[in-house]
Design a protein around this motif. Structure first.
Motif, PDB file in Angstrom:
ATOM      1  N   ARG A 158       3.505  -5.074   9.378  1.00 39.91           N
ATOM      2  CA  ARG A 158       3.410  -3.574   9.129  1.00 39.91           C
ATOM      3  C   ARG A 158       2.240  -2.872   9.652  1.00 39.91           C
ATOM      4  O   ARG A 158       1.304  -3.879  10.189  1.00 39.91           O
ATOM      5  CB  ARG A 158       3.307  -3.553   7.587  1.00 39.91           C
ATOM      6  N   TRP A 209      11.084   4.247  11.289  1.00 37.44           N
ATOM      7  CA  TRP A 209      10.308   2.964  10.918  1.00 37.44           C
ATOM      8  C   TRP A 209       9.409   3.373  10.055  1.00 37.44           C
ATOM      9  O   TRP A 209       8.602   2.375   9.807  1.00 37.44           O
ATOM     10  CB  TRP A 209       9.643   2.582  12.448  1.00 37.44           C
ATOM     11  N   LYS A 224       8.258   0.619   7.528  1.00 33.34           N
ATOM     12  CA  LYS A 224       7.408  -0.488   7.944  1.00 33.34           C
ATOM     13  C   LYS A 224       5.971  -0.037   8.125  1.00 33.34           C
ATOM     14  O   LYS A 224       5.285  -0.919   8.837  1.00 33.34           O
ATOM     15  CB  LYS A 224       8.058  -0.832   9.404  1.00 33.34           C
ATOM     16  N   LEU A 225       5.574   0.700   7.549  1.00 33.34           N
ATOM     17  CA  LEU A 225       4.069   1.209   7.516  1.00 33.34           C
ATOM     18  C   LEU A 225       3.313   0.922   6.056  1.00 33.34           C
ATOM     19  O   LEU A 225       4.060   0.992   5.175  1.00 33.34           O
ATOM     20  CB  LEU A 225       3.932   2.689   8.011  1.00 33.34           C
ATOM     21  N   ASN A 226       2.138   0.726   6.021  1.00 31.18           N
ATOM     22  CA  ASN A 226       1.452   0.724   5.083  1.00 31.18           C
ATOM     23  C   ASN A 226       0.672   2.019   5.191  1.00 31.18           C
ATOM     24  O   ASN A 226      -0.201   2.141   6.169  1.00 31.18           O
ATOM     25  CB  ASN A 226       0.394  -0.410   4.795  1.00 31.18           C
ATOM     26  N   THR A 232       6.010   4.608   0.319  1.00 34.51           N
ATOM     27  CA  THR A 232       4.898   4.832   1.404  1.00 34.51           C
ATOM     28  C   THR A 232       4.077   5.819   1.210  1.00 34.51           C
ATOM     29  O   THR A 232       3.198   6.244   1.956  1.00 34.51           O
ATOM     30  CB  THR A 232       5.552   4.913   2.971  1.00 34.51           C
TER      31      THR A 232
END
Length: 274
Positions: A69, A85, A88-90, A107
């Motif tokens: 990530r 996407w 898929k991130l912090n 998120t």
């Protein structure tokens, strides 16, 4: 102290330095207390300053198999189209409420603001005003006819070039201005950072998304939206008067900067004291 550089992805043109993007390295080194190097989206640990959250290069990295990530700290989106996407991130912080509205429960973040506001904590400038008006065009408009006309028609105006690699000189020019006019979002942000009254010039379409990135930043610092200035005639700016109360949001900018600095991911900071 960790010797491993923090790897960050930001927009970059190989032909020139653009302050609003290039400053990522300095601000991230300040916040993380680590060396920072630019890296491709495939291997970057973080994205930060800039309208980069929805950059398709990031999506391509995940499509091609990136598993790790990416941390997000103060990034914005170019427009309101939700990229696939995001999960898929912090996310530690984003630029404004428009970008935050793209996030879901997994998120979401309540920390808003552009980390470019931290610039005065890195570069110290004189408080002496050396000129009346600073003009900060977007990097793509530096050689535009309207820029030349502005400088000819507005008494006491200087050009502030965001492609100047001497960041300290640019920030001193901003701090030394009594008022700033800018078609560049980061021109407005850096003027805000130094509490210099500033107004947007709309000199035509810059890229996809239109006004989205401006409105997004404004929402993050509770800056009232107003109508940008046109480029037909600048002579009237010699007697330009404005309501100082518009800039009451300056009072909260230190708090915005504090929250951003505190929101920087602990996992990405220097692990021990020098």
């Amino acid at each position: 102290m960790t010797d491993t550089p923090l790897r960050a992805f930001w927009w970059q043109n190989p032909e020139f330095s653009n302050l609003g993007d290039a400053i990522n390295q300095n601000v991230l080194e300040y916040a993380s207390r680590r060396k920072v190097e630019r890296a491709p989206a495939w291997s970057a640990d973080m994205i930060a300053i800039g309208s980069i959250l929805d950059n398709p290069v990031i999506g391509k990295a995940f499509t091609k198999g990136r598993g790790k990530r990416i941390w997000v700290w103060g990034s914005g989106a170019m427009d309101s189209v939700q990229p696939h996407w995001l999960k898929k991130l912090n996310v530690a912080a984003v630029r404004g409420a428009l970008t935050a509205s793209m996030l879901d429960a997994d998120t979401a973040t309540s920390v808003l603001g552009d980390p470019g506001l931290l610039a005065p904590r890195i570069w110290k400038t004189s408080t002496t005003k050396t000129h009346k008006v600073g003009l900060i065009p977007h990097h793509s408009q530096l050689k535009s006819e309207w820029v030349e006309r502005f400088l000819a028609q507005v008494t006491g105006s200087i050009l502030i070039d965001v492609t100047n690699p001497d960041f300290a000189e640019v920030f001193q020019q901003i701090a030394g201005s009594e008022i700033i006019f800018s078609s560049s979002l980061h021109g407005l942000i850096f003027a805000d950072a130094w509490h210099v009254p500033n107004f947007r010039i709309n000199a035509g379409r810059l890229h996809r998304g239109g006004d989205t990135k401006f409105r997004d930043y404004y929402s993050g610092v509770l800056r009232p939206e107003n109508t940008p200035l046109g480029i037909d005639n600048f002579v009237w700016l010699n007697s330009f008067d404005f309501d100082q109360n518009y800039f009451n949001y300056f009072k909260a900018l230190d708090l915005v900067s504090d929250r951003l600095e505190h929101a920087f991911p602990e996992k990405l900071k220097q692990t021990s004291a020098v």
